[in-house]
Design an enzyme around this catalytic site. Structure first.
Site, short mmCIF file in Angstrom:
data_model
loop_
_atom_site.label_atom_id
_atom_site.label_comp_id
_atom_site.label_asym_id
_atom_site.label_seq_id
_atom_site.Cartn_x
_atom_site.Cartn_y
_atom_site.Cartn_z
N THR A 229 30.55 31.94 33.99
CA THR A 229 30.65 31.62 35.42
C THR A 229 31.02 30.15 35.62
OG1 THR A 229 28.32 31.02 35.63
CG2 THR A 229 28.90 33.33 36.04
N ARG B 53 36.71 33.13 45.14
CA ARG B 53 36.66 32.06 46.13
C ARG B 53 35.53 31.10 45.76
NH1 ARG B 53 34.09 32.92 51.91
NH2 ARG B 53 32.26 32.82 50.55
N ASP C 97 31.25 29.93 46.12
CA ASP C 97 30.38 29.47 47.20
C ASP C 97 30.05 28.02 46.93
OD1 ASP C 97 30.01 31.88 48.67
OD2 ASP C 97 28.75 32.61 47.03
N TYR D 199 32.95 44.42 46.30
CA TYR D 199 31.60 44.50 46.91
C TYR D 199 31.34 45.90 47.47
CZ TYR D 199 32.06 39.52 46.36
OH TYR D 199 32.25 38.27 45.81
N HIS E 72 30.67 42.37 51.20
CA HIS E 72 30.37 40.94 51.05
C HIS E 72 29.60 40.47 52.28
CE1 HIS E 72 31.24 36.58 51.13
NE2 HIS E 72 31.07 36.71 49.82
N PHE F 280 17.87 36.43 44.27
CA PHE F 280 19.32 36.58 44.06
C PHE F 280 19.90 37.56 45.08
CE2 PHE F 280 19.25 35.62 39.22
CZ PHE F 280 19.16 34.28 39.50
N HIS G 160 29.84 45.67 33.44
CA HIS G 160 29.85 44.22 33.19
C HIS G 160 28.42 43.75 33.39
CE1 HIS G 160 31.55 40.11 33.19
NE2 HIS G 160 30.76 39.86 34.22
P1 FAD Z 1 36.98 36.49 48.81
O1 FAD Z 1 37.59 37.70 48.22
O2 FAD Z 1 37.89 35.39 49.25
O3 FAD Z 1 36.09 36.98 50.04
C1 FAD Z 1 35.16 36.11 50.68
C2 FAD Z 1 34.91 36.59 52.10
O4 FAD Z 1 36.05 36.33 52.92
C3 FAD Z 1 34.66 38.11 52.23
O5 FAD Z 1 33.73 38.31 53.26
C4 FAD Z 1 36.01 38.67 52.62
O6 FAD Z 1 35.92 39.89 53.33
C5 FAD Z 1 36.56 37.54 53.48
N1 FAD Z 1 38.04 37.42 53.43
C6 FAD Z 1 38.83 37.49 52.34
N2 FAD Z 1 40.13 37.31 52.67
C7 FAD Z 1 40.15 37.11 54.02
C8 FAD Z 1 41.19 36.88 54.97
N3 FAD Z 1 42.47 36.78 54.60
N4 FAD Z 1 40.83 36.72 56.27
C9 FAD Z 1 39.54 36.81 56.67
N5 FAD Z 1 38.52 37.03 55.80
C10 FAD Z 1 38.82 37.19 54.51
N6 FAD Z 1 30.52 32.51 42.44
C11 FAD Z 1 30.64 31.30 41.84
O7 FAD Z 1 30.45 30.28 42.50
N7 FAD Z 1 30.95 31.20 40.51
C12 FAD Z 1 31.17 32.28 39.74
O8 FAD Z 1 31.46 32.16 38.54
C13 FAD Z 1 31.07 33.57 40.33
N8 FAD Z 1 31.30 34.71 39.63
C14 FAD Z 1 31.27 35.92 40.26
C15 FAD Z 1 31.62 37.07 39.53
C16 FAD Z 1 31.62 38.32 40.15
C17 FAD Z 1 32.02 39.53 39.34
C18 FAD Z 1 31.24 38.44 41.53
C19 FAD Z 1 31.19 39.78 42.18
C20 FAD Z 1 30.90 37.30 42.24
C21 FAD Z 1 30.92 36.04 41.64
N9 FAD Z 1 30.63 34.87 42.34
C22 FAD Z 1 30.72 33.64 41.73
C23 FAD Z 1 30.23 34.93 43.75
C24 FAD Z 1 31.45 34.79 44.70
O9 FAD Z 1 32.04 33.52 44.53
C25 FAD Z 1 30.93 34.94 46.12
O10 FAD Z 1 30.56 36.27 46.34
C26 FAD Z 1 31.87 34.42 47.21
O11 FAD Z 1 31.12 34.35 48.43
C27 FAD Z 1 33.07 35.30 47.48
O12 FAD Z 1 33.99 35.22 46.48
P2 FAD Z 1 35.26 36.23 46.46
O13 FAD Z 1 36.09 35.82 45.33
O14 FAD Z 1 34.79 37.62 46.52
O15 FAD Z 1 35.92 35.82 47.86
#
Ligand code: FAD
Length: 288
Positions: free
Chosen positions: A40, A98, A100, A140, A144, A211, A261
């Site tokens: 991560t 993306r 957090d 998700y 999410h 968590f 995973h």
């Molecule tokens: P996105 O896919 O960008 O989605 C984020 C939010 O924005 C969602 O609510 C989505 O519906 C919304 N959204 C997306 N696109 C748009 C758009 N065009 N317009 C409006 N809304 C939109 N976090 C870390 O910090 N480090 C890590 O290493 C890490 N590893 C992870 C591994 C896995 C397998 C998972 C499931 C999560 C992990 N996370 C990690 C957590 C993740 O970063 C968070 O859940 C974060 O809030 C969302 O990331 P995402 O990539 O899903 O974002």
């Protein structure tokens, strides 16, 4: 049937002692023969250097390693350099997110900054590096926590696949139906990429509640009550957790999940116990 993918996730250790412990954990889990280890980034304040060092160490040990890469609060140039470095080391798989921002940043405006969503990061990786990387994205099944609606979240998942993600890993969940329903919706949109189920072993009640509160994963009431009833009896929590989670994994694999995973939190025992009870090494071998 294509071969199920069983993979394992770590976070980068922050101290020399943590790094030493992770080496021991990794040695035990490597013996199970996972497809790859992912590391991560950013979660819990970890740094990019921590992710990189851990990934490269895993690679030097002869295993497949995949860094997580998150885009919130990062510049294009920054990400370009990170990708180039991974590429120069022959890393072929990334988990693109993306991310957090750590708490303490106040109200976060995710819509500002160079990258707003993971779909934009995936687009960027494809534009910069073509087909070099196999890109995993997050999914998700229970939605999410910041999404406007389940349909909106689904459409946003579709955007990430359209941007070039090869596969997905889900947030953890304990209700197999949430996964199967999500998969029906995903397939209805014409999305065919594999969606591997993220599995969180149950070993510690208060940690799991914390968590799950943060990431929006639902702990079914009956599981919560049962775990609470064990109090400090850690052996009973672990034994019950092993039963519940191995049953979930069985349901998922029987229902066609293309892999699992494991979120290990850098601990070997719970993942090892699940792996052995489910005979995952044999399952992977049989389907070859
Ligand atoms: P996105 O896919 O960008 O989605 C984020 C939010 O924005 C969602 O609510 C989505 O519906 C919304 N959204 C997306 N696109 C748009 C758009 N065009 N317009 C409006 N809304 C939109 N976090 C870390 O910090 N480090 C890590 O290493 C890490 N590893 C992870 C591994 C896995 C397998 C998972 C499931 C999560 C992990 N996370 C990690 C957590 C993740 O970063 C968070 O859940 C974060 O809030 C969302 O990331 P995402 O990539 O899903 O974002």
């Amino acid at each position: 049937m294509s071969q199920p993918v069983f993979s394992i996730e770590f976070f980068p250790p922050k101290t020399a002692e943590g790094a030493e412990k992770l080496r021991a954990t990794r040695a035990r889990l490597a013996a199970l023969g996972p497809a790859y280890f992912s590391v991560t980034f950013g979660a819990g304040g970890s740094t990019q250097a921590g992710t990189r060092d851990t990934v490269l160490e895993i690679q030097r040990e002869g295993h497949q390693a995949a860094p997580h890469l998150s885009c919130v609060g990062r510049s294009r140039q920054d990400l370009r350099e990170i990708l180039a470095e991974y590429r120069s080391h022959g890393i072929r798989r990334v988990v693109a997110l993306r991310g957090d921002l750590p708490s303490g940043f106040g109200a976060v405006d995710y819509a500002s900054g160079e990258f707003r969503y993971a779909s934009e990061l995936i687009e960027f990786i494809r534009a910069e590096t073509g087909d070099w990387f196999h890109i995993e994205t997050a999914a998700y099944p229970e939605m999410h926590p910041q999404a406007k609606s389940p349909q909106d979240d689904l459409n946003n998942f579709a955007r990430k696949v359209a941007a070039g993600a090869n596969a997905a890993i889900t947030q953890y969940f304990y209700n197999a139906d949430a996964y199967f329903r999500f998969m029906e919706d995903v397939r209805r949109l014409g999305i065919t990429v594999p969606v591997v189920a993220g599995i969180m072993p149950i070993t510690n009640y208060s940690q799991l509640m914390r968590f799950s509160e943060m990431c929006g994963a639902e702990i079914p009431r009956w599981i919560r009550l049962k775990l609470a009833s064990f109090g400090d009896d850690s052996a009973s929590i672990k034994a019950f957790g092993l039963d519940v989670v191995s049953h979930l994994c069985e349901q998922l694999l029987d229902g066609g999940a293309p892999g699992l995973h494991f979120y290990t939190l850098n601990q070997a025992a719970a993942t090892e116990a699940l792996w052995q009870r489910l005979d995952l090494s044999e399952r992977a071998r049989r389907s070859r």
